[in-house]
Design an enzyme around this catalytic site. Structure first.
Site, PDB file in Angstrom:
ATOM      1  N   ASP A 241      10.941 -22.011  31.762  1.00 30.29           N
ATOM      2  CA  ASP A 241      10.188 -20.865  31.233  1.00 30.29           C
ATOM      3  C   ASP A 241       8.857 -21.317  30.629  1.00 30.29           C
ATOM      4  O   ASP A 241       8.641 -22.513  30.373  1.00 30.29           O
ATOM      5  CB  ASP A 241      11.068 -20.191  30.160  1.00 30.29           C
ATOM      6  CG  ASP A 241      10.732 -18.726  29.955  1.00 30.29           C
ATOM      7  OD1 ASP A 241       9.698 -18.260  30.463  1.00 30.29           O
ATOM      8  OD2 ASP A 241      11.523 -18.044  29.256  1.00 30.29           O
TER       9      ASP A 241
ATOM     10  N   ASP B 204      10.668  -9.624  33.555  1.00 29.50           N
ATOM     11  CA  ASP B 204      11.601  -9.298  32.470  1.00 29.50           C
ATOM     12  C   ASP B 204      11.967  -7.823  32.496  1.00 29.50           C
ATOM     13  O   ASP B 204      12.873  -7.401  31.785  1.00 29.50           O
ATOM     14  CB  ASP B 204      10.966  -9.613  31.108  1.00 29.50           C
ATOM     15  CG  ASP B 204      11.180 -11.064  30.711  1.00 29.50           C
ATOM     16  OD1 ASP B 204      11.964 -11.751  31.382  1.00 29.50           O
ATOM     17  OD2 ASP B 204      10.551 -11.498  29.725  1.00 29.50           O
TER      18      ASP B 204
HETATM   19  C1  DGJ Z   1      11.432 -15.017  28.883  1.00 28.17           C
HETATM   20  C2  DGJ Z   1      12.295 -14.914  30.114  1.00 28.17           C
HETATM   21  O1  DGJ Z   1      11.647 -14.186  31.107  1.00 28.17           O
HETATM   22  C3  DGJ Z   1      13.622 -14.284  29.738  1.00 28.17           C
HETATM   23  O2  DGJ Z   1      14.404 -14.117  30.881  1.00 28.17           O
HETATM   24  C4  DGJ Z   1      14.302 -15.174  28.733  1.00 28.17           C
HETATM   25  O3  DGJ Z   1      14.604 -16.401  29.324  1.00 28.17           O
HETATM   26  C5  DGJ Z   1      13.414 -15.365  27.516  1.00 28.17           C
HETATM   27  N1  DGJ Z   1      12.100 -15.829  27.889  1.00 28.17           N
HETATM   28  C6  DGJ Z   1      14.027 -16.347  26.563  1.00 28.17           C
HETATM   29  O4  DGJ Z   1      13.212 -16.659  25.535  1.00 28.17           O
END
Ligand code: DGJ
Length: 729
Positions: A478, A548
């Protein structure tokens, strides 16, 4: 031969199965474009190269009024010696001059394709797959060598371009601008299509006609972003999914970039793409070189969908790499939306137990397992297990999960550092920063300075330690903020404008080292959702989290837009709970499944909270997905109804042998007293008869494509269907 040099006319013919790219060396040594578009066997060079005298367009040869850099269709235009349009590059030399003039010096044509030093790029597996032309241009005054590289993937119908600068003089040269490519079209009858958005609104499609002057997109965010994808397409005004010309340009890069389009006074259109020249410079000392990222160019005379299919195939087969490239991807469960930071061993194992029962293959432990992280204010950089939450450690947990029959994966965000972390307390100097100013935080975090070797080594070591500490089969990588105060303590003041690009090079170096060291781990890219969906990341990680925003209806647009360039097998989609956590909408189970099916399937839901009937339905859907996974992962994808323009959406997947296909239809809002709905299908074998599964209905391939399939559209809001067909003869 896909690249041929006509010595008589000094013309290079670059040909794929359907495309010609034809360039010429003028008698003064400039490289100009004669044609980029549909395949042409041979041209009459006098037809395509016209010297037309124009007022206010200066002439390098006095009296030769028709030869002007201001009107020629140049392949790599310079600044300051009479072309007033955007240059492809600019230099600054020690005497203060910013002018240079590149002339043809030599060229070579060879089979295959060279690797790009330190940068991701498309590749060949054997040299017969591509042919490369390298044209060496030279500025005799400052001794600057510039190599324009064109690689023709003949069968893939793709041409890639990149540029390399070499300082062969004694004096320093500062590059102020170094685009990867530039091309001039001889008209402006185009729309510009771009994929733009924001967090939770990634890769929405925008299209507008060109106007005189400059337009285009750019990013100063230092890393890839949802705001602008590194892709643009010039399309004829009447181009649609299946008809008309479309030219795609996709930069294989994960940093600040620019894609410029300029319509000049005579309706020529110049396109250039590369690292954003804003706040960029690069010092080239004697014998040093600079390599630009690659641009992948696709021409389609059969609309956007054909262009997408060309990108999909190339990226699936010759951009993505490693063990997972040709494998169907595991169905996963990720604990993020079901626990966020609030989990312990018992909760995780309960989620995993139920998941295993219904056919999930991989359990992913998301954010919050390390340092003392119970929220997003701390611990990034402290890559060791949070014993308060996981007292038995990662190795124990991975074994417990494995004993349930699931593989185990984890989330990391290695480029970041929390001010509240042991790493920051030990190395406060390791983050990007500029003298005398504080660093701006975003999601309470700062950015590690990846232009530094010691920082990159720390990341490689700490990630390696985690991956060696347990049986980890998958990593979600991430990155949750963009770059500010872009400066490095390690570089002298004169090199500070290199930091943003050096960050990206550092990132590629660590991704390369880690993915090479752990070839059996499946890596998934992520950036606060789908912010980092670009070909640079796909080179290292064969799949990426799309967004997301997990609302099934919002995702129709996001997935539709993403599919314009990126293969379905690279797109990770999760089925989540309702009301949806991002927008509160309630959508039916089968619609959430159908949307998530259209890519690599995952779940972010605690199945313990569902009733027996719901679990049973999901179990059947997972089974269905697994039966069809290879068609979805490796078949041909056809967009049928555009959800940006309609109150519904549809797409289909056809197996390579055309014997099976899946049709997905999604209703957005229901309507009263609607007209009959027929969808014309694509990509089928007209001679075949196809039987609709679980029915006795049989349709000819010709009928489905030419007359269409009747969709009994009695849907309520957000309903959808998935229809499976198989050829019966
Ligand atoms: C952003 C990601 O897109 C989410 O799926 C998740 O992993 C969060 N970060 C966690 O902080």
């Amino acid at each position: 031969m896909s690249i041929y040099f006509d010595k008589k006319d000094n013309v290079f013919y670059l040909s794929t199965v359907n495309t010609s790219y034809i360039i010429k060396i003028t008698d003064l040594g400039h490289i100009i474009n004669l044609h980029y578009g549909g395949y042409i066997k041979h041209i009459n060079e006098k037809n395509l190269y016209i010297e037309m005298p124009r007022s206010f367009s200066p002439n390098p040869v006095p009296g030769r009024m028709g030869y002007s850099l201001d009107t020629l269709r140049l392949e790599y235009p310079s600044y300051g010696n009479s072309d007033f349009r955007m240059p492809a590059y600019q230099v600054e030399v020690e005497n203060g001059s910013r002018i240079s003039d590149l002339k043809y010096k030599s060229h070579k044509i060879f089979k295959g394709k060279n690797k790009l030093n330190g940068l991701p790029a498309t590749y060949v597996e054997n040299t017969n797959e591509a042919t490369t032309l390298e044209i060496e241009l030279y500025d005799n005054v400052i001794k600057l060598k510039v190599i324009l590289s064109y690689t023709v993937f003949e069968a893939y119908d793709v041409i890639t371009r990149t540029t390399k600068f070499v300082n062969e003089g004694f004096n320093n040269i500062k590059l102020l601008r170094a685009m990867s490519m530039s091309i001039d079209f001889k008209d402006d009858d185009f729309c510009l299509l771009q994929l733009s958005g924001a967090w939770a609104r990634e890769r929405h499609i925008f299209k507008h006609s060109l106007v005189p002057g400059l337009q285009g997109i750019n990013s100063t965010r230092g890393v890839s972003s949802p705001q602008q994808n590194t892709f643009i397409c010039l399309a004829r005004k009447n181009t649609d999914e299946y008809n008309g010309e479309a030219y795609g340009f996709n930069l294989v890069y994960s940093g600040s970039f620019a894609a410029n389009v300029e319509v000049d006074q005579y309706n020529n259109t110049r396109v250039s793409m590369g690292i954003n020249p804003f706040d960029f410079s690069w010092l080239l000392k004697q014998n040093e070189s600079f390599q630009t990222p690659e641009v992948v160019m696709v021409y389609s005379d059969r609309g956007f969908n054909h262009m997408s299919q060309i990108y999909h195939k190339l990226y699936r087969e010759r951009l993505c790499k490693g063990k997972f490239r040709d494998k169907v991807r595991p169905v996963l469960i990720n604990n993020w939306e079901s626990t966020y930071f609030n989990f312990n061993e018992e909760k995780l194992l309960n989620i995993a137990k139920e998941a295993a029962k219904i056919g999930i293959e991989l359990f992913v432990l998301d954010d919050g397992w390390f340092g003392k992280r119970d929220n997003d204010t701390n611990s990034l950089g402290d890559w060791y297990v949070n014993k308060n939450k996981l007292p038995h450690g990662l190795n124990w947990l991975s074994k417990e999960i494995n004993n349930l029959g699931l593989k185990f994966g984890i989330w990391i965000e290695p480029e970041m550092i929390s001010p509240d972390s042991n790493l920051y307390r030990k190395h406060p100097d390791w983050c990007l920063c500029v003298p005398d100013r504080s660093c701006t935080q975003s999601r309470n975090q700062l950015i590690l300075d990846l232009s530094r070797d010691d920082v990159c080594n720390y990341i490689v070591d700490s990630v390696s330690n985690i991956l060696n500490s347990a049986n980890i089969s998958y990593v979600k990588w991430d990155m949750n903020r963009h770059l500010t105060e872009i400066g490095s303590r390690e570089l002298p003041p004169g090199n500070q404008k290199e930091v943003a690009h050096r960050y990206v090079l550092g990132l590629y170096k660590i991704m390369n080292q880690i993915t090479t060291k752990f070839p059996d781990v499946l890596f998934e890219g992520c950036s606060g959702g789908g912010g980092r969906f670009d070909p640079g990341i796909l080179y290292y990680m064969p799949q990426i989290w799309v967004s997301d925003d997990t609302d099934a209806i919002e995702r129709l647009k996001i997935q539709y837009g993403t599919s314009i360039v990126y293969p379905i097998i690279t797109m990770c989609n999760h089925f989540t709970d309702v009301p949806n956590h991002q927008i509160g909408r309630i959508t039916p189970i089968n619609t959430r499944a159908n949307v998530a099916f259209s890519g690599c399937l995952g779940f972010e839901i605690d199945f313990n909270k569902l009733d027996y009937a719901e679990k049973d339905e999901i179990k059947k859907q997972i089974q269905l997905y697994k039966e069809n996974r290879s068609i979805i992962n490796f078949g041909n994808f056809y967009r049928l109804i555009n959800p940006f323009e309609n109150n519904d959406g549809a797409w289909m997947f056809v197996s390579k042998d055309k014997k099976e296909f899946l049709l997905f239809y999604f209703k957005i809002l229901s309507e009263a007293n609607k007209p009959l709905k027929y969808i014309k299908l694509k990509g089928l074998e007209e001679k075949f008869n196809y039987k609709l599964e679980n029915s006795e209905e049989i349709f000819g391939g010709d009928e489905l494509q030419k007359a269409g399939l009747f969709i009994p559209d009695n849907f309520v809001d957000f309903q959808s269907i998935l229809l499976r067909f198989k050829a019966i003869n």
